[in-house]
Enzyme design. Structure first.
Site, mmCIF file in Angstrom:
data_model
loop_
_atom_site.group_PDB
_atom_site.id
_atom_site.type_symbol
_atom_site.label_atom_id
_atom_site.label_comp_id
_atom_site.label_asym_id
_atom_site.label_seq_id
_atom_site.Cartn_x
_atom_site.Cartn_y
_atom_site.Cartn_z
ATOM 1 N N ASP A 66 -78.503 64.339 -14.429
ATOM 2 C CA ASP A 66 -77.078 64.141 -14.614
ATOM 3 C C ASP A 66 -76.804 62.647 -14.773
ATOM 4 O O ASP A 66 -77.153 61.842 -13.892
ATOM 5 C CB ASP A 66 -76.312 64.703 -13.422
ATOM 6 N N THR A 99 -71.346 63.207 -19.357
ATOM 7 C CA THR A 99 -71.512 61.863 -18.796
ATOM 8 C C THR A 99 -72.608 61.087 -19.513
ATOM 9 O O THR A 99 -72.488 59.878 -19.707
ATOM 10 C CB THR A 99 -71.841 61.954 -17.296
#
Length: 558
Positions: A66, A99
């Protein structure tokens, strides 16, 4: 003194004790810092992206792909690099997904803008072109690429969740966790003051339990606390409870520090001790008299008072985290009570401060006892129990599941999705290249570079999947060019939904394949990346002060 104001020097000393970097050199440094940040997470993009292992200064290990999590754990010192770190955190907060993409696009926009500036295009012209390109790109996505969820059906929500977790640890379990995310979020549907449906992600409680396989994860309607009832003598369930959420001790009251009482009669001392015990007893009786049958306290309850509650038919949970206590109070309609005293100083229990629910029960989960609140009156809640082999796996599962919840929430509230697999980026690239030729000004160059910068996403997706990025992206551009030049009723217009199939190394209809993303995610990604790039491009001077030198301690050698 003239040397202080010499603007021709790229790195000149300041009379206040520092350094100054100006012009092209500071731009190049900022672009290099942005590229370094993007290169860290570049290989983690897409469904076949790789993970990063990060070890902090005390040896704690985090394994994740992530983008926001990785950048948050990095100790970035360069000011331009910090802007990109905050950019990823902002995207994670507002959208929950994209992201990694937003940082890669921002870094590519900066690199191409720097090349234009080196070719003697003024930064103001580049900034104006980027803003115009971003505005046109967002309008194109909303008008031409967005699809309404109402037409696609409920399966579109599962597809969005699957697309989000496909690049994460939960992607290996197919639609199992995607359906769980949609069910959990649908269970917490709440109308706002305008009557519009809202889906608060905070109302979905996630419990991590070690042991068993990930496929044994489950969810149910209700709010779960990883705390047992404070006494074994309490009954295991209460139907239709009145709930009190308190933020004070139900223990023997003791004098505060610094308070002194001078007595001359030993019997008075015994009376003081008896009164200290009676104060808490009276509070328990007040709560029971008000009909309270479930107490959630952020602090402790002594055994004697827990016995009183059990005999009165009430249950109690102690040491509830403040955040959980606030959620319980909000969900049941209760008020978090810091004291029972009213404005006159008298203690009483106001019925308006109590909440209601359908059921409070204690259940056994693995090796732990868990208290579950079902059917909260004010705000529905759902609990997801994640099972995994170890803490690293559970932490990454929680991050992945949270991202899928955020993506589904955005789709439910906005009602629009776009095809994934690089389809949006390539379609916007073709559109902006055509749009740029309609401008007879220097902004045309900036818009063309903006368009080409978006191709870094499908190219990186292909590279991470070990496919030929040049061939795949060229073919995809040809498909989207044909779709934009075709008539509305032509079969070729359906080519605008085509994206990359990274497993087979070919192109496919992303909508039919179920590769969908929230339209808001793409629009926010473009806006955020453009603004971050513009903020860094506006910098043409960096003044850095040196830290003040501490005088040497003459006794340091002793």
């Amino acid at each position: 003194m003239a040397a202080i104001f010499d603007t021709n020097r790229q790195d000149s000393a300041l009379f206040i004790g520092g350094s100054r970097v100006s012009g092209q050199e500071v731009r190049s440094q900022n672009v290099m810092a942005a590229q370094a940040i993007a290169n860290v997470i570049r290989t983690s993009l897409g469904p076949v992206g790789l993970d990063k292992m990060l070890v902090d200064d005390v040896g704690d290990v985090t394994i994740s792909n992530d983008g926001a999590t990785i950048l948050q754990l990095l100790e970035v010192e360069h000011p331009a690099g910090k802007i990109l770190v905050k950019l990823a955190q902002q995207q994670d907060t507002e959208v929950g997904d994209g992201t990694t993409s937003v940082v890669i696009v921002a870094a590519e926009l900066l690199r191409r803008a720097n090349e234009l500036i080196k070719s003697h295009i003024h930064p103001a012209t580049v900034i104006a072109g980027y803003r115009l390109a971003c505005k046109e790109a967002c309008r194109f996505i909303a008008d031409q690429m967005a699809l309404k969820v109402d037409k696609l059906g409920q399966e579109a929500l599962v597809s969005v969740a699957m697309t989000t977790i496909s690049s994460k640890i939960l992607g290996a379990y197919g639609s199992y966790f995607a359906e769980m995310a949609v069910s959990a979020l649908s269970a917490v549907k709440t109308p706002d003051f305008r009557g519009k449906a809202r889906y608060p992600v905070n109302a979905v409680n996630v419990l991590k339990v070690k042991g068993a396989s990930a496929r044994e994860s489950s969810h149910f309607a209700g709010y779960a606390l990883r705390r047992p009832f404070c006494s074994a003598g309490m009954r295991r369930s209460v139907s239709g409870p009145k709930v009190a959420v308190v933020d004070f001790d139900i223990t023997k009251t003791r004098m505060k520090l610094g308070v002194q009482i001078v007595i001359d009669d030993p019997e008075s001392l015994e009376a003081i001790r008896k009164r200290e015990a009676d104060i808490a007893t009276e509070r328990v009786r007040m709560l029971l008299a008000a009909g309270v049958t479930a107490i959630f306290s952020t602090r402790g309850i002594d055994d004697a008072y827990a016995k009183m509650l059990a005999e009165g038919g009430a249950v109690a949970v102690t040491r509830v985290p403040k955040e959980d206590a606030r959620r319980i109070a909000k969900g049941t309609g209760a008020t978090l009570l810091a004291t029972l005293a009213n404005l006159d100083g008298d203690e009483s229990v106001d019925p308006a401060t109590l909440g209601t629910a359908e059921l409070v029960e204690q259940v056994r989960l693995s090796d732990d006892d868990v208290v579950v609140i079902r059917g909260a009156s004010e705000q529905r809640a759902a609990t997801v129990i994640l099972r995994g082999a170890n803490d690293y796996m559970l932490d990454e599962m929680e991050r992945s599941f949270h991202d899928s919840l955020c993506a589904v929430k955005r789709v439910l509230e906005s009602g629009a999705v776009v095809p994934g697999g690089g389809a949006v980026e390539v379609a916007v690239d073709i559109y902006l290249e055509s749009f740029a030729t309609t401008l007879a000004s220097r902004e045309q160059l900036a818009i063309a570079e903006f368009a080409n910068a978006l191709l870094t996403i499908p190219k990186q997706l292909s590279v991470n999947a070990a496919k030929d990025s040049v061939e795949l992206v060229a073919k995809l551009r040809a498909y989207h060019s044909a779709a934009q030049n075709a008539a509305a009723d032509s079969p070729r217009s359906a080519l605008k939904h085509y994206g990359l199939d990274l497993y087979d190394g070919k192109l496919r209809d992303s909508v039919k394949a179920g590769v969908l993303e929230p339209a808001m995610s793409k629009i926010k990604m473009l806006k955020s990346a453009t603004e971050a790039a513009i903020n860094i491009l506006r910098i043409d001077d960096m003044i850095k002060l040196l830290p003040e030198q501490q005088p040497e301690d003459p006794h340091a050698h002793m």
